[in-house]
Scaffold this active site. Structure first.
Site: not given
Lengths: 272, 253
Positions: B53-56
């Site tokens: 996920y782009e949140s890391g």
């Protein structure tokens, strides 16, 4: 060295009319209490910077704090639109809002350049999209070594960056963990930086994967337990997903929005 | 909502999307339908798939699809959590991720995606959409892209009002010319069927119909003269175990 002060003192000391302000936190650790204090203090004509404006910039835009927004994704995650942002863009209410629109990759690289003391960053991005046509801060650049066509974006150096973190020590060293987004870069890129924290502890024991921002990288630290609500602080609170869903109805109508803000932000005092 | 067949068209779409992930090692997941489908793939046939996920969060294993890309459960179940600059620069940009999984407000004949504005004018849009997020670089750098969205004339347009993320640009060879290193949207999955780019023209072409859907239904929901593959096939109906797993995921935590 960061001073440990009240939230009111921290915000009034560094945020001025016309400033560029980044309140960062990627879904997690979003500094809502600090945004509410800016709304109460009434600074105007701000350039708001954030990858995901989220509900807190919806609130600040709807309350007339901002004249510009630099961002990359302006929705209510998993729910839908940010109605106050849309009303500002589509109808100019409560005032016109200038947009400077990027992708997440562009925004993080702008923070990295700002934190690194560089004038710009290079990335593989935007090529073939219409974003470069509408955003002047996206330019092509040729690699001097390979002749490859890449994209340059200018550094972001906010006048003020504000973050929320799990904790700090009495000297103002700040520790955050879980999803840490681009807060380190946003703080190091800024001229002034403020952190709100869940608690102050005698000693910051090391934690795997934690980011530590040393006291001399910040100006002020304020203790605000729950200061990320309806976002969350891992280990202290959970994301209030019900509130994110409820915001859709609260924010859809100008009057309902205004009443909510009066009851929950304007007419309550700043945290001690 | 469940039709006569015992499943809804949305369930068919999500199950078809989960099946398309079979064999993928690492998947960059957008929120909403893509996240549900990716987690269904992990529950069904790809227990080892690495969800990013782009949140890391790398290797997240949420028991239920999260509401946002940054819910705490993603960090708590991940193999590792990295910063957002790192996820885009070190993991996505060099082409380490097999599949990018995207939604869209509008998609066009050449699979270009719009999530920015509806209307002729960017400055005075008819509808202001959320914007780019991670999508432009996901569409550029993942080895291939799967797009999931409901089929309608509003969504499937001849040309998107705004190119937020590049599919095949203005036609074959455009991705190479632009330096986009991934193969682009190889599969578009809807509630009516599956579209894939024609190997010669890159134009999205109907290759699969879901059970009970006709070519006419699909054409009526497409804003251009939709081409149909010579070997048009029918999607396998959802199996009970697929439906059970999806409904279990969709239950509130």
């Amino acid at each position: 060295m960061a001073q440990v002060v009240s939230l009111r003192h921290a915000i009034s000391s560094v945020v001025r009319d016309g400033h560029s302000v980044a309140l960062e936190g990627f879904t997690h650790l979003i500094p809502y209490a600090a945004a509410h204090e800016i709304i109460r203090q009434g600074q105007r004509d701000l350039t708001l910077i954030r990858m995901t404006p989220d509900l807190l910039y919806d609130q600040m835009i709807g309350m007339g704090c901002a004249s510009s927004l630099i961002f990359s994704w302006g929705g209510n995650p998993g729910v839908g639109s940010l109605h106050r942002l849309r009303d500002a863009v589509e109808n100019g209410w409560p005032g016109p809002l200038r947009l400077e629109e990027h992708s997440h990759a562009g925004m993080v690289n702008r923070y990295v350049a700002g934190a690194s003391g560089l004038p710009f960053a290079v990335l593989r991005g935007y090529r073939g999209t219409d974003l470069a046509d509408v955003t002047p801060t996206i330019k092509p650049i040729t690699c001097p070594f390979t002749d490859e066509e890449l994209t340059a974006v200018p550094a972001l150096n906010p006048d003020v960056s504000v973050i929320h973190a799990q904790r700090a020590d009495r000297h103002g060293n700040v520790q955050l963990w879980g999803i840490t987004g681009a807060q380190k870069e946003a703080v190091l890129a800024a001229r002034h930086a403020v952190a709100t924290v869940e608690e102050i502890v005698d000693e910051l024991d090391p934690r795997p994967g934690a980011v530590l921002l040393p006291t001399w990288a910040l100006d002020y630290v304020a203790v605000v337990p729950g200061g990320a609500h309806p976002s969350y602080a891992l280990g202290y609170s959970e994301r209030d997903n019900d509130f994110y869903v409820a915001w859709d109805a609260i924010s859809r109508d100008r009057e309902t929005f205004r009443t909510w803000m009066e009851d929950h932000v304007l007419n309550i005092g700043a945290p001690a | 909502m469940t039709g006569d067949r015992g499943y809804s068209s949305d369930e068919m779409m999500t199950i078809a999307a989960a099946r398309a992930l079979s064999g993928a090692r690492a998947c960059f997941v957008g929120i909403g339908l893509p996240s549900t489908a990716a987690n269904l793939a992990r529950a069904l046939h790809s227990p080892g798939i690495v969800l990013i996920y782009e949140s890391g969060t790398i290797g997240a294993k949420p028991p239920h699809p999260p509401l946002s890309i940054g819910d705490g459960v993603l960090a708590e179940t991940a193999d590792t959590v990295v910063s957002v600059p790192e996820i885009f620069n070190y993991w996505l940009q060099p082409g380490r991720i097999d599949v990018g999984f995207l939604g869209a407000a509008q998609i066009d004949r050449l699979a270009n995606i719009n999530t920015t504005v509806i209307g002729d004018s960017y400055a005075e849009p008819k509808v202001r959409l959320p914007g780019a997020g991670g999508a432009p670089e996901i569409a550029a750098s993942c080895r291939e892209v799967i797009v999931v969205l409901r089929h309608s004339r509003r969504a499937f347009v001849d040309r998107v009002d705004f190119v937020t993320s590049v599919g095949f640009g203005s036609g074959p060879g455009d991705r190479e010319r632009l330096g986009l290193r991934g193969a682009g949207p190889k599969t578009v999955i809807t509630d009516l069927g599956i579209l894939e780019p024609d190997p010669n023209t890159a134009e999205l072409t109907l290759t699969h119909l879901h059970p009970g859907v006709t070519v006419d239904d699909t054409r009526a929901a497409t804003g251009w003269d939709l081409a149909v593959a010579d070997d048009l096939r029918e999607t396998h109906a959802p199996e009970p175990r697929e439906l059970d797993a999806l409904r279990l995921l969709d239950q509130p935590a």
